[in-house]
Scaffold this motif. Structure first.
Motif, PDB file in Angstrom:
ATOM      1  N   SER A 109      -8.816   8.831  -5.371  1.00  0.00           N
ATOM      2  CA  SER A 109      -9.600   7.600  -5.385  1.00  0.00           C
ATOM      3  C   SER A 109     -11.013   7.849  -4.874  1.00  0.00           C
ATOM      4  N   SER A 119      -2.819  -5.878  -4.266  1.00  0.00           N
ATOM      5  CA  SER A 119      -3.872  -6.304  -3.345  1.00  0.00           C
ATOM      6  C   SER A 119      -4.457  -7.663  -3.700  1.00  0.00           C
ATOM      7  N   GLN A 169      -1.325  -0.142  -6.046  1.00  0.00           N
ATOM      8  CA  GLN A 169      -2.112  -0.612  -4.909  1.00  0.00           C
ATOM      9  C   GLN A 169      -3.081  -1.709  -5.341  1.00  0.00           C
ATOM     10  N   SER A 170      -3.691  -1.539  -6.500  1.00  0.00           N
ATOM     11  CA  SER A 170      -4.607  -2.549  -7.022  1.00  0.00           C
ATOM     12  C   SER A 170      -3.870  -3.840  -7.366  1.00  0.00           C
ATOM     13  N   ASN A 171      -2.713  -3.708  -8.013  1.00  0.00           N
ATOM     14  CA  ASN A 171      -1.942  -4.890  -8.409  1.00  0.00           C
ATOM     15  C   ASN A 171      -1.445  -5.677  -7.203  1.00  0.00           C
ATOM     16  N   ASP A 214       0.856  -1.190   0.000  1.00  0.00           N
ATOM     17  CA  ASP A 214       0.000   0.000   0.000  1.00  0.00           C
ATOM     18  C   ASP A 214       0.892   1.239   0.000  1.00  0.00           C
ATOM     19  N   LEU A 273      -2.296   4.278  -7.528  1.00  0.00           N
ATOM     20  CA  LEU A 273      -3.569   3.555  -7.510  1.00  0.00           C
ATOM     21  C   LEU A 273      -3.448   2.228  -8.260  1.00  0.00           C
ATOM     22  N   ALA A 274      -2.722   2.243  -9.376  1.00  0.00           N
ATOM     23  CA  ALA A 274      -2.520   1.006 -10.134  1.00  0.00           C
ATOM     24  C   ALA A 274      -1.690   0.009  -9.340  1.00  0.00           C
TER      25      ALA A 274
END
Length: 292
Positions: free
Chosen positions: A286, A262, A258-260, A143, A255-256
Motif C-alpha cells: 500500500s 472502512s 480493508q477498504s470495504n 483491518d 487491501l480490498a
C-alpha cells in the motif's frame, strides 16, 4: 418447568466455529511471568481471556463450553501475562484470544498496546501456533492487515487467523434447577428450550441436576448497543450462522477488504486470513502504491 432468570450480565464478545455440547472443566488464572519455552510442551487448544474484565471472565467458560470444549482456559490481566502464558508452550494447535478489540488492535487489561508492542510481546513468547488463531473480540477483522502483522511472529507457515467485522454482544442468563433432582425432567425441559441467538453447549441433564446453570446468547451488530434483540428494531444484526464467511488470501484481497470494511456501511462477516505473511505484507504494498 424450572424457573428461568434471564439477564444477569451483558458484555461484548465474539466466537468461533466448532459446535458441541461438552462442558469445560479446566479453568485457571495466570499470574506469573515466564521466558520463551522453545522446547516446552505442545497443547491442542488454548483459550486465553481477559481476567480483569468481569463480563469476559464470566462468559468465557460458557463460550468455551459451546465452541472449544477441549480448550484449556487461562485468564490473563495484561499483555505481559498473555506473553507469559504463551511462553509455557513450544507449539499450540489452536489459540483463542478472548479480549476486547477493535480494527487491527487489542484492548487488554484496560490498556490499548500499540501494534509494535503486541508483536514484540508475542515474539518474546517463543511459541508457534500451527493451525489457527481465533479472535473473539469485536471488529478486529475490519483491518485484516494490521491484525495479521500483529500475530505474524507466532504464526507457522499454514496458520490461519479468524475474526469478525461486527461488534459482538453477549447476554448471560441462568436456569435454576436447584429443586430438580431427576435428570429426566431436565432432559425433557432441554428438548423444547430455545432462545433467539442462544449458544449451543448446554450442560447435560445429569450435570444440570440440582444446580443453577449459567448459559448465554450472542449476536453481532455493526454498532455497539447492549439493547436486547427483542427490545429493539435493528437493521444490521446477525447471528454467527448468518454472518458472511469470507477469506483473505493475498495482499490485493487484504487491501480490498480493508477498504470495504472502512466505510460507514460494511459487511457483517467472519473473516479468515489464510496467508498471514502475504496479508501482513500488504501494508508495504500500500505504501509503495502511494509513492510518487
Amino acid at each position: 418447568m424450572p424457573p428461568i432468570h434471564p439477564v444477569i450480565d451483558v458484555a461484548r464478545m465474539l466466537n468461533a466455529q466448532m459446535l458441541t455440547q461438552t462442558p469445560v472443566t479446566d479453568t485457571k488464572a495466570a499470574t506469573g511471568g515466564g521466558s520463551p519455552a522453545a522446547h516446552g510442551p505442545s497443547i491442542k487448544t488454548l483459550m486465553v481471556y481477559d481476567d480483569g474484565d468481569a463480563g469476559i471472565r464470566d462468559f468465557a467458560p460458557i463460550l468455551a463450553r459451546a465452541y472449544y470444549p477441549q480448550a484449556k482456559l487461562v485468564g490473563v490481566s495484561s499483555l505481559a501475562a498473555l506473553s507469559a502464558v504463551l511462553s509455557k508452550y513450544s507449539k499450540i494447535d489452536t489459540l483463542v484470544i478472548d479480549v476486547h478489540s477493535g480494527p487491527g488492535y487489542l484492548l487488554i487489561g484496560g490498556a490499548n498496546p500499540s501494534l509494535t508492542t503486541v508483536r514484540e510481546a508475542l515474539k518474546k513468547s517463543g511459541v508457534t501456533v500451527k493451525s489457527k488463531i481465533v479472535f473473539e473480540g469485536c471488529s478486529i477483522m475490519r483491518d485484516p492487515i494490521e491484525t495479521s502483522r500483529m500475530v505474524e511472529p507466532i504464526c507457522g507457515p499454514k496458520t490461519q487467523v479468524t475474526g469478525f467485522t461486527y461488534f459482538s454482544v453477549t447476554n448471560k442468563f441462568e436456569i435454576d434447577f436447584s429443586d430438580f433432582h431427576d435428570p429426566k425432567e431436565i432432559e425433557e425441559f432441554y428438548k423444547d428450550f430455545t432462545m433467539d441467538y442462544m449458544l449451543p453447549g448446554l450442560p447435560s441433564a445429569k450435570d444440570s441436576t440440582g444446580k443453577v446453570v449459567a448459559h448465554g446468547r450472542r449476536w453481532f451488530r455493526d454498532t455497539y448497543d447492549e439493547t436486547l434483540p427483542e427490545d429493539g428494531n435493528f437493521l444490521h444484526i446477525e447471528s454467527l450462522g448468518t454472518l458472511k464467511k469470507l477469506t483473505v488470501n493475498t495482499a490485493d484481497e487484504a487491501l480490498a477488504a480493508q477498504s470495504n470494511f472502512s466505510g460507514p456501511v460494511f459487511t457483517g462477516a467472519q473473516v479468515t486470513v489464510t496467508n498471514v505473511t502475504a496479508v501482513a505484507g500488504a501494508a508495504q504494498k500500500s505504501e509503495a502504491l502511494v509513492e510518487p
